[in-house]
Scaffold this motif. Structure first.
Motif, PDB file in Angstrom:
ATOM      1  N   UNK A   1      11.221  21.736  -1.711  1.00 43.87           N
ATOM      2  CA  UNK A   1      10.388  20.712  -2.362  1.00 43.87           C
ATOM      3  C   UNK A   1      11.097  19.366  -2.360  1.00 43.87           C
ATOM      4  N   UNK A   2      12.394  19.362  -2.590  1.00 40.32           N
ATOM      5  CA  UNK A   2      13.144  18.108  -2.605  1.00 40.32           C
ATOM      6  C   UNK A   2      13.187  17.465  -1.221  1.00 40.32           C
ATOM      7  N   UNK A   3      13.196  18.283  -0.177  1.00 38.26           N
ATOM      8  CA  UNK A   3      13.184  17.720   1.179  1.00 38.26           C
ATOM      9  C   UNK A   3      11.881  16.974   1.432  1.00 38.26           C
ATOM     10  N   UNK A   4      10.775  17.505   0.921  1.00 36.35           N
ATOM     11  CA  UNK A   4       9.500  16.794   1.067  1.00 36.35           C
ATOM     12  C   UNK A   4       9.468  15.500   0.251  1.00 36.35           C
ATOM     13  N   UNK A   5      10.116  15.551  -0.922  1.00 36.71           N
ATOM     14  CA  UNK A   5      10.088  14.393  -1.820  1.00 36.71           C
ATOM     15  C   UNK A   5      11.168  13.369  -1.495  1.00 36.71           C
ATOM     16  N   UNK A   6      12.063  13.686  -0.591  1.00 32.85           N
ATOM     17  CA  UNK A   6      13.203  12.811  -0.326  1.00 32.85           C
ATOM     18  C   UNK A   6      12.805  11.371  -0.011  1.00 32.85           C
ATOM     19  N   UNK A   7      11.867  11.092   0.927  1.00 34.67           N
ATOM     20  CA  UNK A   7      11.519   9.687   1.193  1.00 34.67           C
ATOM     21  C   UNK A   7      10.883   8.992  -0.006  1.00 34.67           C
ATOM     22  N   UNK A   8      10.049   9.720  -0.757  1.00 33.17           N
ATOM     23  CA  UNK A   8       9.385   9.129  -1.921  1.00 33.17           C
ATOM     24  C   UNK A   8      10.397   8.743  -2.980  1.00 33.17           C
ATOM     25  N   UNK A   9      11.352   9.629  -3.255  1.00 34.51           N
ATOM     26  CA  UNK A   9      12.370   9.334  -4.267  1.00 34.51           C
ATOM     27  C   UNK A   9      13.315   8.243  -3.790  1.00 34.51           C
TER      28      UNK A   9
ATOM     29  N   UNK B   1       0.827  -1.210   0.000  1.00 38.06           N
ATOM     30  CA  UNK B   1       0.000   0.000   0.000  1.00 38.06           C
ATOM     31  C   UNK B   1       0.859   1.257   0.000  1.00 38.06           C
ATOM     32  N   UNK B   2       1.960   1.233   0.741  1.00 40.94           N
ATOM     33  CA  UNK B   2       2.863   2.387   0.745  1.00 40.94           C
ATOM     34  C   UNK B   2       3.509   2.560  -0.625  1.00 40.94           C
ATOM     35  N   UNK B   3       3.813   1.462  -1.291  1.00 36.16           N
ATOM     36  CA  UNK B   3       4.396   1.538  -2.626  1.00 36.16           C
ATOM     37  C   UNK B   3       3.408   2.169  -3.605  1.00 36.16           C
ATOM     38  N   UNK B   4       2.137   1.794  -3.498  1.00 34.87           N
ATOM     39  CA  UNK B   4       1.107   2.396  -4.352  1.00 34.87           C
ATOM     40  C   UNK B   4       0.968   3.891  -4.073  1.00 34.87           C
ATOM     41  N   UNK B   5       1.050   4.266  -2.801  1.00 30.00           N
ATOM     42  CA  UNK B   5       0.946   5.682  -2.453  1.00 30.00           C
ATOM     43  C   UNK B   5       2.133   6.472  -2.988  1.00 30.00           C
ATOM     44  N   UNK B   6       3.325   5.860  -2.987  1.00 30.11           N
ATOM     45  CA  UNK B   6       4.483   6.522  -3.592  1.00 30.11           C
ATOM     46  C   UNK B   6       4.245   6.781  -5.074  1.00 30.11           C
TER      47      UNK B   6
END
Length: 492
Positions: free
Chosen positions: A448-456, A380-385
């Motif tokens: 913006x990159x700090x927010x996206x860091x875990x997703x990336x 589910x976390x993978x889908x949310x990413x």
């Protein structure tokens, strides 16, 4: 001299109150009154419609034949009682769920007689808690739960799944994990987001999950227009359920993150110049909706998508809720029994997931039942990413840049240089216009990159920040694939 002059009314009230009630204070200085032997506590300054201490004190004085007193005498007595209580020991009050002695957990059934459920390491039982152990606070949002049924052989779980329209077995086990998490007073749980096509029964399914914990009066509500109203509603209940979300503003997204993992709000106390009062909250949250648009990365890590499907056979509301109310004692009894099993199960704590407590609960559920909840949670976390990336053109552009780099390489540039690089990559040779919300400065890009860091990072792109003697830089790296571990090789 008259008897009334010898013993003023305020002293009569004070003596009666101290003989029939226990007074204590919480950490924020609020004074509560608790009838002797009863676990429900009321703030003595409350004028709420659920019944104030002033009202129960007046009723007690009248019924015991002591008399009816005017407002001045009652105010003076309560002022004295409050001052005396501020010297007493501090004790917390709880809504719906509370920790107890010896590792036990209490569930408030919302009954007038104070009967509650005690969940302990070897089972659960129904009893009235010792007021020194648990103090319940009740509001208009505190509904009454039926007495749960013992020895259900997990029949209640099957009955619940028949009533809900969950699309897959993985969704069912995640819903179970969330319900078990709601019975824990200290474990943050992600917010279930019930999705599905129109007519899938998202609101009905959400109400069912809420009413297992909050009783048949529990319901969904529209998202408040501002954060202050949302916090007020959250602090007054246990499970907060928001229905039919179609848009997620940044402010609402941040507020939901705070609700799930816990925060505190400080406001000026009414009718004072400099005093404040604190509202602390960490509550289970539930959402429903077809699509909320772009999901911010920090909220995505705190969501639990539960997909529903359209039922093949439709039922009337009256018939559905009549059946649900009939089986709710069995459902609650089965959930309590499963909770005891899960808490007793031994499992390793996953260290790679942000909501580690909930991930551990899923691992315990797997150890107790073999349902595969942890794997479902990871999926589910993978889908949310994927949802976050699909809704963020900057994330897509960073992944495109990383895909063109050799594995194991890293690249360092200033934020302004990265902005120029990524902007050029997005616009391409045809210089297509930049989308709304595209970073306009290096500082905005860095944030913006700090927010996206875990997703990336979940997609194999690592971002880090550093400093040289002359400037700051951002490093984007694509690590080389590591060789499979012996356990992974054995799996093949």
């Amino acid at each position: 001299m008259a008897d009334d002059d010898k013993n003023p009314a305020r002293e009569i009230i004070t003596d009666y109150a101290q003989a029939h009630f226990r007074y204590f204070r919480t950490a924020d200085g609020t004074v509560y009154a608790q009838r002797n032997g009863h676990p429900v506590a009321r703030p003595i300054r409350s004028q709420g419609t659920t019944g104030s201490h002033r009202q129960e004190l007046m009723v007690g004085l009248f019924r015991d034949g002591i008399g009816v007193f005017n407002g001045t005498a009652m105010k003076e007595a309560l002022d004295l009682i409050e001052a005396l209580a501020l010297t007493e020991d501090v004790q917390p009050v709880h809504i719906r769920v509370a920790p107890g002695y010896d590792g036990a957990t209490w569930l408030d059934l919302g009954r007038s007689d104070g009967q509650s459920v005690r969940i302990h390491p070897t089972g659960w039982d129904i009893r009235t808690p010792d007021p020194q152990e648990v103090c319940w606070r009740r509001t208009q949002l505190t509904g009454e739960l039926p007495l749960p049924v013992k020895d259900t052989d997990d029949k209640g779980i099957d009955l619940l799944m028949r009533l809900c329209n969950f699309a897959t077995a993985e969704t069912e086990c995640l819903a179970l994990a969330w319900l078990i998490g709601c019975l824990g007073p200290t474990v943050p749980v992600p917010a279930p987001f019930l999705t599905g096509p129109q007519g899938a029964g998202k609101s009905t399914g959400g109400r069912m999950l809420v009413r297992i914990i909050e009783g048949m009066t529990g319901d969904l509500r529209r998202a408040p227009k501002d954060e202050e109203n949302l916090i007020t509603a959250v602090a007054a209940g246990w499970v907060t359920a928001l229905d039919n979300l179609s848009h997620m503003t940044p402010e609402l997204s941040d507020a939901m993150c705070c609700i799930v993992t816990g925060a505190e709000n400080v406001k000026r106390a009414l009718f004072t110049d400099g005093d404040v009062f604190r509202i602390g909250y960490r509550r289970p949250l539930l959402l429903t909706g077809i699509d909320v648009g772009v999901i911010r990365p920090d909220l995505a890590e705190r969501l639990l998508p539960l997909r529903l499907e359209r039922p093949r056979v439709r039922r009337t509301e009256a018939e559905l809720w009549s059946d649900f109310a009939e089986v709710l004692p069995v459902i609650l009894g089965s959930l309590l029994g499963l909770t005891v099993q899960v808490r007793a199960a031994q499992a390793d704590i996953p260290t790679d997931l942000r909501m580690a407590d909930f991930a551990h609960l899923c691992a315990q559920l797997d150890a107790a039942t073999g349902l595969g909840a942890l794997a479902a949670y990871r999926a589910s976390l993978d889908d949310l990413n994927d949802d976050v990336i699909e809704g963020d053109l900057l994330a897509q552009t960073v992944l495109k840049h990383a895909a063109g780099a050799d594995p194991g390489t890293e690249q360092r540039m200033t934020s302004a240089e990265w902005l120029h690089c990524l902007t050029g990559l997005y616009t391409g040779e045809d210089f297509r216009p930049l989308p709304k919300g595209w970073p306009t400065t290096g500082k905005v890009l860095s944030d913006r990159l700090k927010r996206l860091q875990p997703t990336l990072a979940a997609r194999g792109v690592l971002i880090d920040w550093g400093r040289t003697k002359t400037s700051r830089y951002i490093e984007i790296a694509r690590p080389a694939a590591s060789p499979p571990s012996p356990e992974q090789e054995a799996a093949f």
